[in-house]
Design a protein around this motif. Structure first.
Motif, PDB file in Angstrom:
ATOM      1  N   GLY A   1      38.861 -13.827  17.980  1.00  0.00           N
ATOM      2  CA  GLY A   1      39.381 -12.518  18.361  1.00  0.00           C
ATOM      3  C   GLY A   1      40.757 -12.230  17.797  1.00  0.00           C
ATOM      4  O   GLY A   1      41.367 -11.220  18.154  1.00  0.00           O
ATOM      5  N   PHE A   2      41.237 -13.102  16.908  1.00  0.00           N
ATOM      6  CA  PHE A   2      42.564 -12.913  16.324  1.00  0.00           C
ATOM      7  C   PHE A   2      42.689 -11.565  15.632  1.00  0.00           C
ATOM      8  O   PHE A   2      43.751 -10.944  15.632  1.00  0.00           O
ATOM      9  CB  PHE A   2      42.836 -14.038  15.323  1.00  0.00           C
ATOM     10  CG  PHE A   2      44.181 -13.968  14.651  1.00  0.00           C
ATOM     11  CD1 PHE A   2      45.334 -14.298  15.349  1.00  0.00           C
ATOM     12  CD2 PHE A   2      44.305 -13.580  13.326  1.00  0.00           C
ATOM     13  CE1 PHE A   2      46.590 -14.239  14.737  1.00  0.00           C
ATOM     14  CE2 PHE A   2      45.540 -13.524  12.701  1.00  0.00           C
ATOM     15  CZ  PHE A   2      46.687 -13.856  13.420  1.00  0.00           C
ATOM     16  N   PHE A   3      41.592 -11.088  15.054  1.00  0.00           N
ATOM     17  CA  PHE A   3      41.638  -9.855  14.273  1.00  0.00           C
ATOM     18  C   PHE A   3      41.189  -8.619  15.055  1.00  0.00           C
ATOM     19  O   PHE A   3      41.030  -7.552  14.467  1.00  0.00           O
ATOM     20  CB  PHE A   3      40.780 -10.005  13.019  1.00  0.00           C
ATOM     21  CG  PHE A   3      41.199 -11.154  12.145  1.00  0.00           C
ATOM     22  CD1 PHE A   3      42.370 -11.094  11.407  1.00  0.00           C
ATOM     23  CD2 PHE A   3      40.434 -12.310  12.076  1.00  0.00           C
ATOM     24  CE1 PHE A   3      42.769 -12.152  10.605  1.00  0.00           C
ATOM     25  CE2 PHE A   3      40.819 -13.370  11.274  1.00  0.00           C
ATOM     26  CZ  PHE A   3      41.989 -13.295  10.539  1.00  0.00           C
ATOM     27  N   ASP A   4      40.971  -8.779  16.349  1.00  0.00           N
ATOM     28  CA  ASP A   4      40.607  -7.617  17.164  1.00  0.00           C
ATOM     29  C   ASP A   4      41.672  -6.534  17.010  1.00  0.00           C
ATOM     30  O   ASP A   4      42.866  -6.811  17.039  1.00  0.00           O
ATOM     31  CB  ASP A   4      40.485  -8.007  18.637  1.00  0.00           C
ATOM     32  CG  ASP A   4      39.253  -8.854  18.915  1.00  0.00           C
ATOM     33  OD1 ASP A   4      38.452  -9.064  17.982  1.00  0.00           O
ATOM     34  OD2 ASP A   4      39.103  -9.317  20.057  1.00  0.00           O
ATOM     35  N   GLY A   5      41.228  -5.324  16.867  1.00  0.00           N
ATOM     36  CA  GLY A   5      42.166  -4.219  16.697  1.00  0.00           C
ATOM     37  C   GLY A   5      42.278  -3.743  15.273  1.00  0.00           C
ATOM     38  O   GLY A   5      42.735  -2.627  15.028  1.00  0.00           O
ATOM     39  N   LEU A   6      41.844  -4.580  14.327  1.00  0.00           N
ATOM     40  CA  LEU A   6      41.839  -4.125  12.939  1.00  0.00           C
ATOM     41  C   LEU A   6      40.681  -3.152  12.730  1.00  0.00           C
ATOM     42  O   LEU A   6      39.579  -3.355  13.238  1.00  0.00           O
ATOM     43  CB  LEU A   6      41.691  -5.316  11.984  1.00  0.00           C
ATOM     44  CG  LEU A   6      42.838  -6.337  11.943  1.00  0.00           C
ATOM     45  CD1 LEU A   6      42.628  -7.301  10.774  1.00  0.00           C
ATOM     46  CD2 LEU A   6      44.191  -5.660  11.819  1.00  0.00           C
TER      47      LEU A   6
ATOM     48  N   CYS B   1      38.074  -2.353  10.856  1.00  0.00           N
ATOM     49  CA  CYS B   1      37.182  -2.801   9.790  1.00  0.00           C
ATOM     50  C   CYS B   1      35.916  -3.389  10.406  1.00  0.00           C
ATOM     51  O   CYS B   1      35.866  -3.650  11.608  1.00  0.00           O
ATOM     52  CB  CYS B   1      37.874  -3.847   8.908  1.00  0.00           C
ATOM     53  SG  CYS B   1      38.296  -5.384   9.758  1.00  0.00           S
ATOM     54  N   LYS B   2      34.927  -3.587   9.567  1.00  0.00           N
ATOM     55  CA  LYS B   2      33.690  -4.229  10.014  1.00  0.00           C
ATOM     56  C   LYS B   2      33.904  -5.732  10.015  1.00  0.00           C
ATOM     57  O   LYS B   2      34.099  -6.333   8.975  1.00  0.00           O
ATOM     58  CB  LYS B   2      32.521  -3.850   9.089  1.00  0.00           C
ATOM     59  CG  LYS B   2      32.168  -2.383   9.076  1.00  0.00           C
ATOM     60  CD  LYS B   2      31.004  -2.098   8.149  1.00  0.00           C
ATOM     61  CE  LYS B   2      31.378  -2.337   6.689  1.00  0.00           C
ATOM     62  NZ  LYS B   2      30.262  -2.007   5.756  1.00  0.00           N
ATOM     63  N   MET B   3      33.886  -6.316  11.210  1.00  0.00           N
ATOM     64  CA  MET B   3      34.247  -7.716  11.333  1.00  0.00           C
ATOM     65  C   MET B   3      33.275  -8.467  12.227  1.00  0.00           C
ATOM     66  O   MET B   3      32.655  -7.887  13.116  1.00  0.00           O
ATOM     67  CB  MET B   3      35.658  -7.836  11.903  1.00  0.00           C
ATOM     68  CG  MET B   3      36.187  -9.245  11.884  1.00  0.00           C
ATOM     69  SD  MET B   3      37.416  -9.630  13.148  1.00  0.00           S
ATOM     70  CE  MET B   3      36.811  -8.939  14.637  1.00  0.00           C
ATOM     71  N   THR B   4      33.147  -9.768  11.988  1.00  0.00           N
ATOM     72  CA  THR B   4      32.402 -10.638  12.881  1.00  0.00           C
ATOM     73  C   THR B   4      33.151 -11.949  13.010  1.00  0.00           C
ATOM     74  O   THR B   4      33.977 -12.299  12.154  1.00  0.00           O
ATOM     75  CB  THR B   4      30.965 -10.892  12.361  1.00  0.00           C
ATOM     76  OG1 THR B   4      30.200 -11.544  13.379  1.00  0.00           O
ATOM     77  CG2 THR B   4      30.978 -11.754  11.106  1.00  0.00           C
ATOM     78  N   SER B   5      32.878 -12.684  14.098  1.00  0.00           N
ATOM     79  CA  SER B   5      33.515 -13.976  14.341  1.00  0.00           C
ATOM     80  C   SER B   5      32.446 -15.048  14.488  1.00  0.00           C
ATOM     81  O   SER B   5      31.444 -14.845  15.194  1.00  0.00           O
ATOM     82  CB  SER B   5      34.362 -13.948  15.619  1.00  0.00           C
ATOM     83  OG  SER B   5      35.431 -13.038  15.506  1.00  0.00           O
TER      84      SER B   5
ATOM     85  N   GLU C   1      27.839  -7.280   2.045  1.00  0.00           N
ATOM     86  CA  GLU C   1      28.064  -5.844   2.214  1.00  0.00           C
ATOM     87  C   GLU C   1      28.140  -5.424   3.677  1.00  0.00           C
ATOM     88  O   GLU C   1      28.559  -4.309   4.001  1.00  0.00           O
ATOM     89  CB  GLU C   1      26.961  -5.049   1.507  1.00  0.00           C
ATOM     90  CG  GLU C   1      25.574  -5.177   2.112  1.00  0.00           C
ATOM     91  CD  GLU C   1      24.811  -6.400   1.643  1.00  0.00           C
ATOM     92  OE1 GLU C   1      23.628  -6.539   2.012  1.00  0.00           O
ATOM     93  OE2 GLU C   1      25.404  -7.234   0.916  1.00  0.00           O
ATOM     94  N   GLU C   2      27.754  -6.311   4.583  1.00  0.00           N
ATOM     95  CA  GLU C   2      27.742  -5.961   6.003  1.00  0.00           C
ATOM     96  C   GLU C   2      29.110  -6.094   6.671  1.00  0.00           C
ATOM     97  O   GLU C   2      29.315  -5.600   7.777  1.00  0.00           O
ATOM     98  CB  GLU C   2      26.734  -6.841   6.758  1.00  0.00           C
ATOM     99  CG  GLU C   2      25.280  -6.570   6.372  1.00  0.00           C
ATOM    100  CD  GLU C   2      24.321  -7.400   7.195  1.00  0.00           C
ATOM    101  OE1 GLU C   2      24.790  -8.284   7.956  1.00  0.00           O
ATOM    102  OE2 GLU C   2      23.101  -7.174   7.083  1.00  0.00           O
ATOM    103  N   PHE C   3      30.050  -6.789   6.018  1.00  0.00           N
ATOM    104  CA  PHE C   3      31.329  -7.075   6.664  1.00  0.00           C
ATOM    105  C   PHE C   3      32.508  -6.843   5.725  1.00  0.00           C
ATOM    106  O   PHE C   3      32.416  -7.068   4.524  1.00  0.00           O
ATOM    107  CB  PHE C   3      31.370  -8.531   7.156  1.00  0.00           C
ATOM    108  CG  PHE C   3      30.218  -8.908   8.041  1.00  0.00           C
ATOM    109  CD1 PHE C   3      30.168  -8.495   9.351  1.00  0.00           C
ATOM    110  CD2 PHE C   3      29.176  -9.676   7.536  1.00  0.00           C
ATOM    111  CE1 PHE C   3      29.099  -8.833  10.161  1.00  0.00           C
ATOM    112  CE2 PHE C   3      28.110 -10.023   8.337  1.00  0.00           C
ATOM    113  CZ  PHE C   3      28.067  -9.604   9.655  1.00  0.00           C
ATOM    114  N   ASP C   4      33.623  -6.407   6.317  1.00  0.00           N
ATOM    115  CA  ASP C   4      34.888  -6.345   5.597  1.00  0.00           C
ATOM    116  C   ASP C   4      35.673  -7.646   5.788  1.00  0.00           C
ATOM    117  O   ASP C   4      36.422  -8.064   4.909  1.00  0.00           O
ATOM    118  CB  ASP C   4      35.750  -5.184   6.113  1.00  0.00           C
ATOM    119  CG  ASP C   4      35.085  -3.838   5.902  1.00  0.00           C
ATOM    120  OD1 ASP C   4      34.508  -3.635   4.820  1.00  0.00           O
ATOM    121  OD2 ASP C   4      35.138  -3.005   6.826  1.00  0.00           O
ATOM    122  N   LEU C   5      35.493  -8.270   6.953  1.00  0.00           N
ATOM    123  CA  LEU C   5      36.259  -9.464   7.317  1.00  0.00           C
ATOM    124  C   LEU C   5      35.397 -10.381   8.182  1.00  0.00           C
ATOM    125  O   LEU C   5      34.714  -9.916   9.098  1.00  0.00           O
ATOM    126  CB  LEU C   5      37.517  -9.063   8.086  1.00  0.00           C
ATOM    127  CG  LEU C   5      38.364 -10.158   8.727  1.00  0.00           C
ATOM    128  CD1 LEU C   5      38.929 -11.097   7.676  1.00  0.00           C
ATOM    129  CD2 LEU C   5      39.496  -9.539   9.556  1.00  0.00           C
TER     130      LEU C   5
END
Length: 202
Positions: free
Chosen positions: A154-159, A161-165, A182-186
């Motif tokens: 969850g470090f990148f929560d709030g950005l 962008c399309k993200m998964t952890s 292509e499904e994710f930015d980060l």
């Protein structure tokens, strides 16, 4: 005089007074790094996401590069040259004028971070897994491992962008087996399950 920086994973395992007394007993003075490194690293990733040509891979955990190579992904993802927060802390402490001329130990929760830190050859500074530091004295402390990681996903929560952890070795393998860039930015990736807290240095 010897100085030591305790990583947050280790610090959360002990009573602060007992930890500081143990360090003092063995001739170490505890030092802290600036608190802004967390936000600095997050901002670097935010900027990297905005400019990356491919899916940006979270490189806070040094072991992630092994997966990138195992799945031959270097040409299909963006690997940022952003050092982990712990490395930023180590660099700061190694350069502090008030600590020059003294031994400095940066404790790590895993061997991978220790190896990365030591590869930088910072002056008078040793990166050492916590359990190795502890074993060098032949005695220890009563640890109470936290139920939850102090460094959870969850470090990148709030950005924006399309993200998964993804955490834990097998889950990361499964993810890359079916990876569609292509499904994710980060993609946030942590080798230890549920966050940075069960490394081989703990």
């Amino acid at each position: 005089m010897k100085y030591i920086w305790i990583n947050p994973v280790t610090a959360n395992m002990y009573d602060p007074n007992a930890l500081n007394a143990f360090l003092s007993k063995h001739g170490y003075t505890r030092v802290e790094a600036s608190a802004h490194w967390l936000e600095t690293v997050k901002e670097k990733y935010k900027q990297a996401v905005d400019t990356a040509e491919h899916t940006l891979i979270d490189m806070r955990c040094p072991k992630i590069i092994d997966f990138i190579d195992a799945y031959d992904l270097r040409d299909s993802v963006t690997i940022p040259s952003i050092e982990p927060i712990l490395i930023h802390c180590g660099r700061e402490i190694s350069k502090r004028e008030d600590l020059l001329g003294y031994e400095k130990v940066i404790t790590t929760p895993c061997q991978a971070l220790a190896d990365l830190g030591n590869s930088l050859n910072l002056k008078e500074t040793l990166f050492l897994p916590w359990n190795q530091f502890l074993a060098s004295f032949g005695d220890g402390l009563t640890a109470v491992p936290p139920e939850e990681s102090p460094i959870p996903p969850g470090f990148f929560d709030g950005l924006d962008c399309k993200m998964t952890s993804v955490t834990e070795k097998q889950n990361i393998c499964d993810f890359f087996e079916n990876f569609k860039p292509e499904e994710f930015d980060l993609v946030e990736l942590l080798y230890c399950r549920d966050g940075c807290h069960n490394g081989d240095g703990i």
